[in-house]
Design an enzyme around this catalytic site. Sequence first.
Site, PDB file in Angstrom:
ATOM      1  N   HIS A  75       0.816  -1.230   0.000  1.00 49.37           N
ATOM      2  CA  HIS A  75       0.000   0.000   0.000  1.00 49.37           C
ATOM      3  C   HIS A  75       0.837   1.262   0.000  1.00 49.37           C
ATOM      4  O   HIS A  75       0.309   2.357   0.003  1.00 49.37           O
ATOM      5  CB  HIS A  75      -1.025   0.065   1.127  1.00 49.37           C
ATOM      6  CG  HIS A  75      -0.593  -0.491   2.403  1.00 49.37           C
ATOM      7  ND1 HIS A  75      -0.890  -1.787   2.779  1.00 49.37           N
ATOM      8  CD2 HIS A  75       0.134   0.017   3.393  1.00 49.37           C
ATOM      9  CE1 HIS A  75      -0.388  -2.001   3.967  1.00 49.37           C
ATOM     10  NE2 HIS A  75       0.236  -0.939   4.354  1.00 49.37           N
TER      11      HIS A  75
ATOM     12  N   HIS B 265       8.275   7.041   3.022  1.00 50.71           N
ATOM     13  CA  HIS B 265       7.308   6.483   2.085  1.00 50.71           C
ATOM     14  C   HIS B 265       6.516   7.646   1.498  1.00 50.71           C
ATOM     15  O   HIS B 265       6.632   8.783   1.957  1.00 50.71           O
ATOM     16  CB  HIS B 265       6.363   5.476   2.782  1.00 50.71           C
ATOM     17  CG  HIS B 265       5.576   6.124   3.863  1.00 50.71           C
ATOM     18  ND1 HIS B 265       6.007   6.184   5.177  1.00 50.71           N
ATOM     19  CD2 HIS B 265       4.413   6.817   3.819  1.00 50.71           C
ATOM     20  CE1 HIS B 265       5.125   6.860   5.878  1.00 50.71           C
ATOM     21  NE2 HIS B 265       4.152   7.260   5.085  1.00 50.71           N
TER      22      HIS B 265
ATOM     23  N   HIS C 264       2.679   9.147  -0.483  1.00 51.92           N
ATOM     24  CA  HIS C 264       1.243   9.055  -0.731  1.00 51.92           C
ATOM     25  C   HIS C 264       0.968   9.843  -2.002  1.00 51.92           C
ATOM     26  O   HIS C 264       1.557  10.924  -2.184  1.00 51.92           O
ATOM     27  CB  HIS C 264       0.448   9.660   0.434  1.00 51.92           C
ATOM     28  CG  HIS C 264       0.725   9.016   1.747  1.00 51.92           C
ATOM     29  ND1 HIS C 264      -0.019   7.956   2.237  1.00 51.92           N
ATOM     30  CD2 HIS C 264       1.698   9.241   2.684  1.00 51.92           C
ATOM     31  CE1 HIS C 264       0.455   7.591   3.417  1.00 51.92           C
ATOM     32  NE2 HIS C 264       1.502   8.341   3.707  1.00 51.92           N
TER      33      HIS C 264
ATOM     34  N   GLU D 218      -1.798  13.990   1.748  1.00 53.84           N
ATOM     35  CA  GLU D 218      -2.676  13.649   2.886  1.00 53.84           C
ATOM     36  C   GLU D 218      -3.096  14.941   3.596  1.00 53.84           C
ATOM     37  O   GLU D 218      -4.287  15.186   3.801  1.00 53.84           O
ATOM     38  CB  GLU D 218      -1.937  12.704   3.844  1.00 53.84           C
ATOM     39  CG  GLU D 218      -1.639  11.350   3.188  1.00 53.84           C
ATOM     40  CD  GLU D 218      -1.678  10.209   4.155  1.00 53.84           C
ATOM     41  OE1 GLU D 218      -0.896  10.219   5.144  1.00 53.84           O
ATOM     42  OE2 GLU D 218      -2.483   9.297   3.953  1.00 53.84           O
TER      43      GLU D 218
HETATM   44  N1  LIG Z   1       1.495   8.044   6.993  1.00 59.93           N
HETATM   45  S1  LIG Z   1       2.252   7.343   8.196  1.00 59.93           S
HETATM   46  O1  LIG Z   1       1.386   7.336   9.361  1.00 59.93           O
HETATM   47  O2  LIG Z   1       3.517   8.003   8.401  1.00 59.93           O
HETATM   48  C1  LIG Z   1       2.610   5.696   7.734  1.00 59.93           C
HETATM   49  C2  LIG Z   1       2.117   5.134   6.577  1.00 59.93           C
HETATM   50  F1  LIG Z   1       1.262   5.785   5.796  1.00 59.93           F
HETATM   51  C3  LIG Z   1       2.505   3.858   6.192  1.00 59.93           C
HETATM   52  F2  LIG Z   1       2.022   3.345   5.048  1.00 59.93           F
HETATM   53  C4  LIG Z   1       3.362   3.123   6.947  1.00 59.93           C
HETATM   54  S2  LIG Z   1       3.879   1.551   6.377  1.00 59.93           S
HETATM   55  O3  LIG Z   1       4.370   1.719   5.041  1.00 59.93           O
HETATM   56  O4  LIG Z   1       4.815   0.995   7.291  1.00 59.93           O
HETATM   57  C5  LIG Z   1       2.486   0.524   6.248  1.00 59.93           C
HETATM   58  C6  LIG Z   1       1.791   0.477   7.557  1.00 59.93           C
HETATM   59  O5  LIG Z   1       2.374  -0.532   8.323  1.00 59.93           O
HETATM   60  C7  LIG Z   1       3.807   3.648   8.146  1.00 59.93           C
HETATM   61  N2  LIG Z   1       4.575   2.843   8.903  1.00 59.93           N
HETATM   62  C8  LIG Z   1       4.704   3.001  10.336  1.00 59.93           C
HETATM   63  C9  LIG Z   1       3.476   2.730  11.094  1.00 59.93           C
HETATM   64  C10 LIG Z   1       3.110   1.288  11.030  1.00 59.93           C
HETATM   65  C11 LIG Z   1       4.210   0.399  11.546  1.00 59.93           C
HETATM   66  C12 LIG Z   1       5.579   0.902  11.300  1.00 59.93           C
HETATM   67  C13 LIG Z   1       6.697   0.157  11.608  1.00 59.93           C
HETATM   68  C14 LIG Z   1       7.962   0.625  11.356  1.00 59.93           C
HETATM   69  C15 LIG Z   1       8.135   1.874  10.759  1.00 59.93           C
HETATM   70  C16 LIG Z   1       7.057   2.634  10.426  1.00 59.93           C
HETATM   71  C17 LIG Z   1       5.827   2.172  10.767  1.00 59.93           C
HETATM   72  C18 LIG Z   1       3.449   4.945   8.515  1.00 59.93           C
HETATM   73  F3  LIG Z   1       3.947   5.504   9.641  1.00 59.93           F
HETATM   74 ZN   LIG Z   2       2.577   8.415   5.397  1.00 62.05          ZN
END
Ligand SMILES: NS(=O)(=O)c1c(F)c(F)c(S(=O)(=O)CCO)c(N[C@H]2CCCc3ccccc32)c1F
Ligand SMILES: [Zn+2]
Length: 263
Positions: free
Chosen positions: A66, A91, A93, A104
């Site tokens: 995703h 990452h 969006h 976002e």
């Molecule tokens: N927009 S956002 O809130 O910043 C955001 C995302 F949108 C997003 F897609 C991810 S993800 O790609 O990891 C897929 C989701 O597990 C993250 N990851 C974070 C939170 C989830 C677990 C995790 C573990 C290690 C490092 C980062 C993260 C994320 F923080």
């Molecule tokens: Zn994000």
Amino acid sequence: VSLLLYAGPDGEKAWPKKYPFCGGVFQSPIDFHKDILQYDSNLLPLEFIGYNVPSTDQFTLTNNGHSVKMYLSPTMYIRNLPFEYTASQLHLHWGNKNKSEGSEHTVSGKHFAAELHIVHYNSEKYPDVTAAMDKADGLAVLAILLEIGPFNPSYEKIFRHFRNVKYKDQMVQVPGFNIRELLPDRLDEYYRYEGSLTTPPCYPSVLWTVFRHPVKISQEQLLALETAMYCTESDDPEPLEMVDNFRNVQEFHERLVFISFRE
Ligand SMILES: NS(=O)(=O)c1c(F)c(F)c(S(=O)(=O)CCO)c(N[C@H]2CCCc3ccccc32)c1F
Ligand SMILES: [Zn+2]
């Protein structure tokens, strides 16, 4: 998480069923509009330590179904936040090729083309991001708004690898470079608020810093981002394009967003 995190019956409206925090407080993203902004002179420019990673090092870029995310080196960290926060991953969006409005966060109701997030965790209090991600002071995410402009050679250092991570679980090594190049010039001008992860499990654990000034990438670079990746694995008979992977803005009542700049 089901493949269709952002669309269809399991879309964001359904998140709270499986992930209760997604229906809770302090949810992100939000819209930045005049009457919730308050200038705060204590908001200092962030300092980035170890962001200039030598090309002899490598970052792992991967498609997790995703988003496309790049793991960063633990030698990278931010100072001038309430705690020291160590880099974990970045990452993006984005929208789709017919509607390049995939940021976002929005400003006065306006979407930008895309948004880069650099996720950090509080390394002063927690051993790793997994321990930190459900703690109120656990994470700090930097957000860079992307808009169309001239070709951006720094973003290209990531984007040129998209063809090798087209499908879920594919990964590729990216030679190190100065991650500071991905940020806007004015590090002293940003929005600051306490919010959440924008994907399940939506923990209210994020100190958000959204830079005021967008960064420009070219129309072609944006199209590559919008058309390169799939949510599905390479052998899936029904490929799903990875598009519109942004959460809609959340209610933000009785709260303020602090700004480091005077309007
Ligand atoms: N927009 S956002 O809130 O910043 C955001 C995302 F949108 C997003 F897609 C991810 S993800 O790609 O990891 C897929 C989701 O597990 C993250 N990851 C974070 C939170 C989830 C677990 C995790 C573990 C290690 C490092 C980062 C993260 C994320 F923080
Ligand atoms: Zn994000």
